[in-house]
Design an enzyme around this catalytic site. Sequence first.
Site, PDB file in Angstrom:
ATOM      1  N   HIS A  46       7.584 -12.661 -27.818  1.00 19.43           N
ATOM      2  CA  HIS A  46       8.802 -11.989 -26.991  1.00 19.43           C
ATOM      3  C   HIS A  46       8.608 -10.551 -27.121  1.00 19.43           C
ATOM      4  CE1 HIS A  46       9.412 -12.196 -31.466  1.00 19.43           C
ATOM      5  NE2 HIS A  46      10.307 -11.329 -31.470  1.00 19.43           N
ATOM      6  N   HIS A  49      10.452  -6.746 -27.636  1.00 19.57           N
ATOM      7  CA  HIS A  49      11.670  -5.894 -27.781  1.00 19.57           C
ATOM      8  C   HIS A  49      11.718  -4.853 -26.897  1.00 19.57           C
ATOM      9  CE1 HIS A  49      12.575  -7.734 -31.798  1.00 19.57           C
ATOM     10  NE2 HIS A  49      11.312  -7.952 -31.786  1.00 19.57           N
TER      11      HIS A  49
END
Length: 134
Positions: free
Chosen positions: A100, A102
């Site tokens: 992922h 940010h």
Amino acid sequence: MEDNCIFCKIARGDIPSATLYEDETLRVILDLGPASKGHALIIPKTHAANLFELPDEIVEKVFVAAKRIATQLKEGLHADGLNLVQNNGAAAGQTVDHFHIHLIPRYENDMVGITWKPGNLSEADKEDILKLFR
């Protein structure tokens, strides 16, 4: 997708999220523990523990989306800057084993601590690293 992966569950829609964007490849959500106003996560729907496991075609789509969403966040929230943070492995700060990114909007004097103390590049280290790419 993995049955026991929280980010797979979010990407599938099994766990509710504040979704900013979704397509067949990824979901972008607001982080529940934001570093700043607008902190979002880009989560691919394909399970891969980290960058090294993520297929190149997904990497391309994720970074195109990152640019688009980051631009919307920066402009829409009048941020002064924006960090893209992507951790690989526990030593790098990764706490969820699902790739992922940010997106962290930054504001003057926000006290978000994404910094490090610069070191010095030694000649020996430089040569060792350059050999990897020759």
